[in-house]
Write a protein that holds these residues in place. Structure first.
Motif, short mmCIF file in Angstrom:
data_model
loop_
_atom_site.label_atom_id
_atom_site.label_comp_id
_atom_site.label_asym_id
_atom_site.label_seq_id
_atom_site.Cartn_x
_atom_site.Cartn_y
_atom_site.Cartn_z
N VAL A 29 0.84 -1.20 0.00
CA VAL A 29 0.00 0.00 0.00
C VAL A 29 0.88 1.25 0.00
CG1 VAL A 29 -1.57 1.37 1.44
CG2 VAL A 29 -2.08 -1.03 0.97
N ILE A 30 1.96 1.22 0.77
CA ILE A 30 2.91 2.34 0.75
C ILE A 30 3.39 2.58 -0.69
CG2 ILE A 30 5.29 2.94 1.33
CD1 ILE A 30 3.71 3.52 3.67
N ALA A 31 3.74 1.51 -1.39
CA ALA A 31 4.25 1.63 -2.76
C ALA A 31 3.20 2.22 -3.70
CB ALA A 31 4.73 0.27 -3.26
N ILE A 32 1.97 1.74 -3.58
CA ILE A 32 0.88 2.24 -4.43
C ILE A 32 0.67 3.74 -4.21
CG2 ILE A 32 -1.65 2.26 -4.61
CD1 ILE A 32 -0.66 0.04 -6.22
N LEU A 33 0.60 4.16 -2.96
CA LEU A 33 0.35 5.56 -2.65
C LEU A 33 1.55 6.44 -3.01
CD1 LEU A 33 -1.52 5.24 0.78
CD2 LEU A 33 -2.48 5.39 -1.53
#
Length: 266
Positions: A29-33
């Motif tokens: 999720v960190i990577a997506i955001l």
């Protein structure tokens, strides 16, 4: 929820960031955001055979997110962890590991290293969090007060395959504090957990490994309650597990009736 996501965006905006990437739901999720708000993103997985089992699953997730993914090999684990295995091993190990990412960040002239610690983690036994703070590693999910449930909801909204993925932890967590860590034990743990996951379809498994005496090992299997019931009700399954784990090298095989304990070794 949107205000929390905006808080994460604000941490990344116009920054070049290195993400400590495990392939789990938090770092994914960190990577997506980050891709939506940062100037540049590199996801880095720190690898040492005593800490991680298989990189293929992480590679698949990185490919799914379509992010720049690198493997950084850790040359060694501090001898104090291997020989003494103290209760603060996570702090020592995290300090050692994150220095690799900080050095990489400095070489690339990036702005920050971030990790996937979430808001719920602050209420758990996480000695490594102290190391993150000391080294200046940023935890955007904590800053935004995003809980595990909210993070899974975000992952679902992006159709990430890891949205419901069971938590993964360092293999050293299978060995009780103050017991020496050896390559032999780690290899046994890898083989036992891979057998239970892949051959018997148990998604959340920990094979805690205890020394009984020299070259005598006890396996304490932690699993979901439904899997424990499945094992207990089937003589055939019980016999298969005993046979396989003894073949791997365990002398005594037990089931923990309390089920899975997060990051817990008795």
């Amino acid at each position: 929820m949107q205000s929390k996501i905006q808080r994460v965006y604000s941490v990344f905006r116009k920054k070049k960031i290195i993400i400590a990437f495990s392939g789990g739901v938090d770092s994914s999720v960190i990577a997506i955001l980050a891709k939506k708000s940062a100037d540049k993103v590199i996801c880095c997985t720190l690898y040492h055979p005593l800490l991680l089992d298989d990189l293929e699953e992480i590679k698949k997730v990185a490919s799914e997110i379509n992010v720049d993914w690198r493997i950084i090999e850790i040359e060694s684990i501090p001898n104090k962890i291997i020989e003494k295995n103290p209760k603060n091993r996570c702090y020592i190990c995290k300090t050692n590991m994150m220095k690799y990412l900080i050095e990489y960040k400095n070489r690339k002239n990036f702005d920050m290293v971030v990790d996937g610690t979430n808001y719920d983690d602050l209420n758990k036994f996480r000695p490594g969090i102290k190391a993150l703070k000391e080294l200046g590693v940023v935890s955007p999910l904590v800053a935004a007060k995003l809980t595990k449930r909210e993070i899974r909801d975000i992952a679902k909204s992006y159709n990430l395959s890891v949205a419901q993925k069971s938590p993964t932890t360092c293999l050293l967590s299978r060995i009780p504090y103050n017991e020496k860590i050896t390559k032999e034990k780690i290899e046994m743990i890898k083989k036992a957990e891979n057998f239970l996951k892949k051959d018997l379809n148990m998604s959340l498994i920990r094979v805690r490994t205890h020394n009984l005496a020299k070259n005598n090992f006890l396996a304490r299997i932690e699993a979901k309650k439904e899997d424990i019931r499945r094992i207990i009700r089937s003589n055939e399954l019980t016999t298969l597990i005993i046979s396989k784990l003894k073949e791997i090298g365990y002398n005594l095989i037990t089931i923990d009736l309390e089920g899975y304990h997060e990051n817990y070794v008795k």
